[in-house]
Design a protein around this motif. Structure first.
Motif, PDB file in Angstrom:
ATOM      1  N   TYR A 233       0.821  -1.208   0.000  1.00 51.89           N
ATOM      2  CA  TYR A 233       0.000   0.000   0.000  1.00 51.89           C
ATOM      3  C   TYR A 233       0.858   1.262   0.000  1.00 51.89           C
ATOM      4  O   TYR A 233       0.491   2.268  -0.626  1.00 51.89           O
ATOM      5  N   THR A 258     -10.360  -0.285  -0.390  1.00 47.12           N
ATOM      6  CA  THR A 258     -10.168  -1.702  -0.711  1.00 47.12           C
ATOM      7  C   THR A 258      -9.984  -2.540   0.555  1.00 47.12           C
ATOM      8  O   THR A 258     -10.160  -3.761   0.524  1.00 47.12           O
ATOM      9  N   TYR A 259      -9.665  -1.894   1.664  1.00 44.82           N
ATOM     10  CA  TYR A 259      -9.569  -2.608   2.946  1.00 44.82           C
ATOM     11  C   TYR A 259     -10.905  -3.235   3.344  1.00 44.82           C
ATOM     12  O   TYR A 259     -10.943  -4.118   4.200  1.00 44.82           O
ATOM     13  N   GLY A 261     -12.509  -5.214   1.734  1.00 41.48           N
ATOM     14  CA  GLY A 261     -12.351  -6.646   1.449  1.00 41.48           C
ATOM     15  C   GLY A 261     -11.783  -7.374   2.651  1.00 41.48           C
ATOM     16  O   GLY A 261     -12.149  -8.519   2.944  1.00 41.48           O
ATOM     17  N   THR A 296      -2.846  -6.774  -9.636  1.00 40.34           N
ATOM     18  CA  THR A 296      -2.396  -5.378  -9.581  1.00 40.34           C
ATOM     19  C   THR A 296      -1.354  -5.045 -10.640  1.00 40.34           C
ATOM     20  O   THR A 296      -1.025  -3.869 -10.841  1.00 40.34           O
ATOM     21  N   ILE A 305      -7.530  -1.670  -8.301  1.00 40.38           N
ATOM     22  CA  ILE A 305      -8.407  -1.618  -7.129  1.00 40.38           C
ATOM     23  C   ILE A 305      -8.968  -3.003  -6.807  1.00 40.38           C
ATOM     24  O   ILE A 305      -9.035  -3.418  -5.642  1.00 40.38           O
ATOM     25  N   VAL A 306      -9.360  -3.750  -7.853  1.00 43.33           N
ATOM     26  CA  VAL A 306      -9.847  -5.122  -7.651  1.00 43.33           C
ATOM     27  C   VAL A 306      -8.757  -5.977  -7.006  1.00 43.33           C
ATOM     28  O   VAL A 306      -9.010  -6.725  -6.055  1.00 43.33           O
ATOM     29  N   THR A 309      -8.313  -5.165  -3.373  1.00 40.44           N
ATOM     30  CA  THR A 309      -9.433  -5.679  -2.589  1.00 40.44           C
ATOM     31  C   THR A 309      -9.272  -7.175  -2.338  1.00 40.44           C
ATOM     32  O   THR A 309      -9.521  -7.663  -1.222  1.00 40.44           O
TER      33      THR A 309
END
Length: 396
Positions: A233, A258-259, A261, A296, A305-306, A309
């Motif tokens: 991050y 995204t946290y 998730g 990523t 972003i996916v 997550t």
């Protein structure tokens, strides 16, 4: 002992979740500000990352103090006082005269932030019945992720308006208000049995935990995974602040949504572990973290972003179960056993920049990915070993 889902359970769990939330908004508020702070103070990527590293390292060292101390004097007072000090230090950060002063205050703040994490799970182990403990730990870890999200979003949004100084003031005020509510909600444990503090005994307990393979495996698993997860991050903020994304502080703060998730991963961890087994779920969590890291690599912001997550889900699934694994298998001195897990956890976080920086300098984000996969392969092997132990333990 407090039973699962009773009124007493909800009150105690809410208090500890609030405390966890407050700890992590303070710990992570500088993270979306790193590119801006780098420009303001004219320091390197690794240099500005020390704002995170010194706090997590001093937090880890504090756990060695507060964990054994809590076994002797009790846990509630430690949690209450250290939260209050943490809020005051966030306000002080807003008025740091230079980068060195900022680092010093973060070092001190990291230490007092260690008070609640050092003893919260041990408090649950003292006060809750075993089924209630698993459920409470999952929610408590979920509050960790919500605190991390909120600290970064509030910090990014406030910095957009008034710079980093406004970010620290906003979080400091939130902490002091939340601390007052925490003091009111948290009940005193009626099952805690104090032990007179003895340095030799405390050291003996720590060495005993380190010599217990089933605990050492959980310590290494949590520490190495967090080394990768949290520092990804930090480096993603530098990637997304640059072209072609050029996200400002608010945008970088929103990336930490995204946290959520991870919040979901931690809250379902108890149910998944009851259905499949904790060790199997930890193995799955590591694999999910590796897959999310691969996603990523794509240049699409949406897919980044996916991927983040997915990473958060996998990491917090594993972290929740590794934390409760320590509470399950520690034989006595639960305070120091839980504290030692978090020592590995936060020392890992503080060392991540030193591990990943050469990969970043050499190959950018693809280098971060390769550096991540190397260590995650190790934690997957550790989880496999824990699964073998689990099978033997269940067969006895």
């Amino acid at each position: 002992m407090i039973e699962d889902k009773t009124r007493a359970w909800w009150r105690a769990t809410m208090a500890l979740c609030l405390g966890s939330f407050l700890v992590f908004i303070n710990l992570y508020v500088p993270q979306p500000l790193l590119p801006e702070l780098k420009a303001i103070y004219g320091v390197s990527t690794l240099g500005v990352s020390l704002l995170m590293s010194v706090a997590t390292l001093s937090l880890a060292l504090a756990l060695l103090v507060f964990g054994p101390l809590s076994d002797a004097i009790g846990r509630e007072g430690i949690m209450r006082i250290t939260l209050l000090l943490a809020g005051g230090l966030s306000l002080a950060l807003a008025f740091a005269p230079n980068f060195e002063g900022l680092l010093l205050l973060r070092l001190i703040q990291g230490f007092v932030l260690g008070g609640l994490p050092a003893v919260a799970i041990a408090w649950m182990g003292d006060a809750f019945e075993k089924p209630a403990l698993l459920s409470a730990v999952g929610l408590y870890i979920g509050a960790n992720s919500l605190g991390g999200i909120s600290g970064r979003i509030v910090g990014g949004a406030a910095a957009e308006i008034g710079g980093p100084q406004a970010a620290f003031i906003a979080v400091g005020v939130m902490t002091l208000i939340g601390c007052a509510l925490f003091w009111r909600l948290l009940p005193n444990s009626h099952t805690f049995m104090p032990k007179r503090f003895q340095l030799r005994r405390a050291l003996t307990d720590l060495v005993g935990h380190l010599r217990t393979p089933v605990l050492l495996a959980a310590y290494c698993l949590g520490g190495i995974n967090f080394l990768i997860f949290i520092n990804q991050y930090s480096y993603i903020t530098f990637r997304l602040a640059a072209a072609p994304y050029q996200l400002a502080a608010t945008g970088l703060g929103l990336i930490f949504l995204t946290y959520l998730g991870g919040t979901f991963g931690s809250t379902v961890s108890g149910r998944l572990a009851q259905r499949f087994s904790p060790a199997m779920c930890m193995m799955a969590g590591v694999v999910i973290l590796m897959v999310g890291t691969a996603v990523t690599l794509n240049d699409s912001l949406a897919l980044i972003i996916v991927g983040l997550t997915i990473n958060a889900f996998g990491f917090f699934l594993t972290h929740s179960l590794a934390s409760s694994w320590v509470g399950r298998y520690a034989q006595g001195a639960r305070g120091s056993a839980s504290a030692l897990y978090l020592v590995f956890y936060y020392v890992g976080a503080s060392l991540g920049g030193f591990w990943l920086e050469p990969f970043w300098q050499g190959a950018g984000w693809s280098g971060i990915t390769w550096g991540s996969w190397i260590l995650l392969s190790i934690t997957l092997m550790i989880a496999l070993g824990m699964r073998r132990f689990e099978r033997c333990d269940n067969a006895v």
